[in-house]
Design a protein around this motif. Structure first.
Motif, short mmCIF file in Angstrom:
data_model
loop_
_atom_site.label_atom_id
_atom_site.label_comp_id
_atom_site.label_asym_id
_atom_site.label_seq_id
_atom_site.Cartn_x
_atom_site.Cartn_y
_atom_site.Cartn_z
N VAL A 81 0.85 -1.20 0.00
CA VAL A 81 0.00 0.00 0.00
C VAL A 81 0.88 1.24 0.00
CG1 VAL A 81 -1.80 1.29 1.17
CG2 VAL A 81 -1.83 -1.21 1.22
N LEU A 82 0.74 2.05 -1.04
CA LEU A 82 1.45 3.31 -1.15
C LEU A 82 0.43 4.43 -1.00
CD1 LEU A 82 4.07 4.85 -1.80
CD2 LEU A 82 3.54 4.55 -4.24
N ALA A 99 -0.27 1.50 10.56
CA ALA A 99 -1.24 0.51 10.05
C ALA A 99 -0.61 -0.46 9.07
CB ALA A 99 -2.42 1.23 9.40
N GLY A 100 0.54 -0.08 8.48
CA GLY A 100 1.21 -1.01 7.57
C GLY A 100 1.49 -0.49 6.18
N ALA A 101 1.35 0.81 5.94
CA ALA A 101 1.63 1.36 4.62
C ALA A 101 3.10 1.18 4.27
CB ALA A 101 1.27 2.84 4.56
N THR A 102 3.38 0.80 3.03
CA THR A 102 4.75 0.65 2.56
C THR A 102 5.41 2.00 2.31
OG1 THR A 102 4.27 -1.48 1.52
CG2 THR A 102 6.18 -0.30 0.70
N GLY A 103 4.63 2.97 1.87
CA GLY A 103 5.18 4.28 1.58
C GLY A 103 4.13 5.37 1.71
N TYR A 104 4.59 6.62 1.62
CA TYR A 104 3.69 7.75 1.84
C TYR A 104 4.15 8.89 0.93
CZ TYR A 104 0.53 10.68 4.69
OH TYR A 104 -0.50 11.48 5.14
N GLU A 113 8.59 10.71 -10.35
CA GLU A 113 8.85 10.21 -8.99
C GLU A 113 7.77 9.24 -8.55
OE1 GLU A 113 9.61 13.26 -6.15
OE2 GLU A 113 11.00 14.34 -7.46
N LEU A 114 6.52 9.53 -8.92
CA LEU A 114 5.43 8.63 -8.54
C LEU A 114 5.59 7.27 -9.22
CD1 LEU A 114 2.76 8.04 -7.16
CD2 LEU A 114 1.58 9.17 -9.06
N VAL A 115 5.96 7.28 -10.50
CA VAL A 115 6.18 6.02 -11.22
C VAL A 115 7.30 5.22 -10.57
CG1 VAL A 115 6.96 5.02 -13.39
CG2 VAL A 115 5.25 6.85 -13.40
N ARG A 116 8.40 5.88 -10.23
CA ARG A 116 9.51 5.19 -9.56
C ARG A 116 9.08 4.64 -8.21
NH1 ARG A 116 12.78 9.48 -11.68
NH2 ARG A 116 12.60 10.59 -9.69
N ALA A 117 8.26 5.41 -7.50
CA ALA A 117 7.81 4.99 -6.17
C ALA A 117 6.93 3.75 -6.25
CB ALA A 117 7.05 6.14 -5.49
N VAL A 118 6.07 3.68 -7.24
CA VAL A 118 5.21 2.51 -7.38
C VAL A 118 6.06 1.28 -7.71
CG1 VAL A 118 3.36 1.46 -8.73
CG2 VAL A 118 3.18 3.85 -8.03
N ARG A 119 7.06 1.45 -8.58
CA ARG A 119 7.96 0.33 -8.87
C ARG A 119 8.69 -0.12 -7.59
NH1 ARG A 119 9.61 3.35 -13.78
NH2 ARG A 119 8.64 2.35 -15.61
N ALA A 120 9.17 0.85 -6.81
CA ALA A 120 9.88 0.52 -5.57
C ALA A 120 8.95 -0.17 -4.59
CB ALA A 120 10.46 1.79 -4.95
N ALA A 121 7.72 0.32 -4.47
CA ALA A 121 6.76 -0.31 -3.56
C ALA A 121 6.49 -1.75 -3.98
CB ALA A 121 5.46 0.49 -3.54
#
Length: 227
Positions: A81-82, A99-104, A113-121
């Motif tokens: 969950v991002l 609660a357990g979110a992977t990123g914020y 940056e959002l695309v990279r973040a989703v790949r990282a998540a």
């Protein structure tokens, strides 16, 4: 070729969902498998669609994002969950991470940056917006005079008995990520950097005591556990 990242978009604003869907649909590395307008709908879609990553808004009518994140964690969902939201206050950030979110991330995050973040998540990596990371580090570094909460004492007691984060989470019926967050908070309150120092420091005022026995007691030697 690797399989595309399966993405579920959760936001109560149709315009936001449309924009995110358009952003990721044009990229062959991603597959938008569904959209949800609130947390309860997201829970159903996660179970049926099995996404790799959930882009989760926080403040939504009906079930909010934090509640949905917690329920996914307790259900053992493998989806990462991002959080993607407008808000970066302590009242929003800390509950989501606990609660357990992977990123914020914030909604003003640039597309790249959002695309990279989703790949990282999708790889299981934590991704935080700079302002969020700074806020969390500031809380950990600031001197804190407040006492340990009841839950922090419970986590510390289990740590003193040699429990791993996973074992403590099972015993307390919370997620492993929440255990880690409680540990970070009590480290900051006690002014220490690791589990051994936390137990040793807590023994002095009698928060936990060496030996076996009842709740809040017991210390284990060796401290070989890396987590």
């Amino acid at each position: 070729m690797t399989a595309p990242v399966r993405l579920l978009i959760v936001d109560d604003h149709p315009v936001v969902r449309d924009g995110l869907r358009g952003m990721f649909t044009g990229d062959p590395d991603f597959e938008v498998v569904g959209e949800a307008a609130d947390g309860s709908e997201a829970l159903v879609l996660v179970e049926t669609l099995r996404p790799d990553v959930v882009l989760m808004d926080l403040r939504m009518p009906g079930m909010d994002g934090v509640t949905a994140i917690g329920r996914l964690a307790r259900a053992g969902s493998t989806a990462r969950v991002l959080v993607l939201t407008t808000y970066d206050t302590d009242a929003d950030v800390l509950p989501a991470i606990e609660a357990g979110a992977t990123g914020y991330l914030l909604k003003d995050t640039p597309r790249e940056e959002l695309v990279r973040a989703v790949r990282a998540a999708a790889r299981g990596e934590s991704v935080l917006a700079p302002s969020v990371a700074g806020r969390l580090m500031g809380r950990l570094r600031a001197p804190v005079e407040e006492p340990l909460s009841q839950r922090e004492l419970e986590v510390l007691t289990l740590v003193a008995r040699g429990a791993s984060n996973r074992e403590a989470a099972t015993r307390l019926f919370i997620s492993e990520a929440t255990v880690k967050t409680h540990l970070l908070h009590l480290y900051a309150k006690l002014g220490v950097n690791d589990r051994a120092a936390a137990v040793a420091t807590a023994e002095d005022p009698g928060l936990v005591t060496p030996g076996g026995g009842g709740a809040g007691q017991g210390r284990v030697g060796g401290w070989a556990r890396p987590d």
